[in-house]
Design an enzyme around this catalytic site. Sequence first.
Site, short mmCIF file in Angstrom:
data_model
loop_
_atom_site.label_atom_id
_atom_site.label_comp_id
_atom_site.label_asym_id
_atom_site.label_seq_id
_atom_site.Cartn_x
_atom_site.Cartn_y
_atom_site.Cartn_z
N THR A 172 0.82 -1.21 0.00
CA THR A 172 0.00 0.00 0.00
C THR A 172 0.86 1.26 0.00
OG1 THR A 172 -1.52 1.26 1.40
CG2 THR A 172 -0.10 -0.29 2.53
N ASP A 173 0.30 2.35 -0.50
CA ASP A 173 0.99 3.64 -0.42
C ASP A 173 1.04 4.16 1.01
OD1 ASP A 173 -1.70 4.31 -0.12
OD2 ASP A 173 -1.71 5.84 -1.70
N GLU A 174 0.22 3.57 1.92
CA GLU A 174 0.18 4.09 3.29
C GLU A 174 1.49 3.89 4.03
OE1 GLU A 174 -3.26 3.60 5.65
OE2 GLU A 174 -4.62 3.76 3.97
N TYR B 43 -2.11 -0.44 10.95
CA TYR B 43 -2.20 -1.14 9.65
C TYR B 43 -0.98 -0.84 8.79
CZ TYR B 43 -3.34 -1.63 4.69
OH TYR B 43 -3.28 -1.93 3.35
N LYS C 70 2.08 -3.29 7.34
CA LYS C 70 2.38 -3.48 5.91
C LYS C 70 3.83 -3.06 5.63
CE LYS C 70 -0.01 -4.65 2.97
NZ LYS C 70 -0.40 -5.97 2.41
#
Length: 355
Positions: free
Chosen positions: A132-134, A158, A162
Amino acid sequence: MRIMVTGGAGFIGSAVCRHLVANGAERVVNVDKLTYAGNLGSLRDIADSPNYVFHHVDICDGGLINFMQAERIDAVMHLAAETHVDRSIDGPEAFVETNVVGTFRLLNAALEYWRGLPPGRRRSFRFHHISTDEVFGDLPFESGVFTEDTPYAPSSPYSASKAASDHFVRAWHETYGLPVVLSNCSNNYGPYHFPEKLIPLTILNALAEKPLLVYGNGANIRDWLYVEDHARALALVVSKGRVGESYNIGGRVERTNLAVVEAICAQLDVRRPRAKGTSFRELITFVTDRPGHDRRYAIDASKIERELGWTPRETFETGLAKTIDWYLENDWWWKPVREQRYAGERLGNSKAIVA
Ligand code: NAD
Ligand code: DAU
């Protein structure tokens, strides 16, 4: 290719399975634990395809090498994860368990399997981690984009989990030589999206005449990509991506959350007008912000565009129209989810730090 997809009963995983089955994969082996987010209904269209099979498996259990050997797997596309930021605030442990420990167990299984392959198949094997870009954290409102070289700075449990799993995947490449490839994508939307995420939640709460909750002042920005564009990108990354590289994937569609909710209201006003004749906008309700809420995400997708020739096919307007139509036409999929799994209440506020 004979591809194992982990998390194939989820939102993006099911789009990947449908795409691979329809586009010539020799075999698609879907392994999924079927958590609250997993749904075999999302695979109804391919369930009987001769090149598709489902196995009910928890990646944390460590027995996946048996499936890899029995199915003679050429590539693993690893999507299984706990994915909802708000749930990670209320209960982070499941995120560490599946996203970190589960990825570690899967890497070990893949490594043992890969080491046992004959040289030609060892060279072509791929372990693709879908991320994810997060992991890149918080961008200012005014400027900046995430490139593949942006340092990791996750804000939520989260995104921290990741980020950890991305690091493990890279470490298994650098240390043990496992041929990995990674991709980091922005916010997806589209059919079969679990209605805890902003877009499907807003559509279904509007249809139920419930408040449409907007966190903070609604100015936070996300970069939206239609899920089938993501699935096409992932098929390119696993088959043509360079070993050891990561690819950022995004639609260059930055929108404030308020603009997204207003766009849904505007489309519903036309497609399914309210009985009382007023706009769904009346239901918009501003609530206390998500703790640790990243202001803005924005992906620079030049690398995948340049190297793999990928571009999105949907604009936000066409993708959102398709998505809304899909939810209007497919209550067989979402009604049982709303009734039995999640009715749309606010999540992610229970452990907020009160300053
Ligand atoms: P999802 O929550 O819809 O689905 C996750 C799937 O993983 C479910 O089918 C669930 O049953 C399965 N799963 C969970 N724990 C498991 C376990 N221990 N063993 C086996 N299966 C398990 O998720 P999604 O939105 O489709 O996201 C898929 C992947 O893409 C995730 O890795 C996520 O981090 C990443 N991603 C998502 C987005 C997005 O916008 N949704 C964007 C970028 C990256
Ligand atoms: O950026 C990629 C990520 O996008 C994925 O890695 C995650 O798995 C996926 O869940 C998604 O994370 P977000 O937190 O961005 O998605 P969510 O739909 O939960 O929220 C989108 C934005 O809308 C976010 O800024 C919070 C806000 N929001 C969300 C909900 C559920 C609201 O304002 N109201 C809401 O009710």
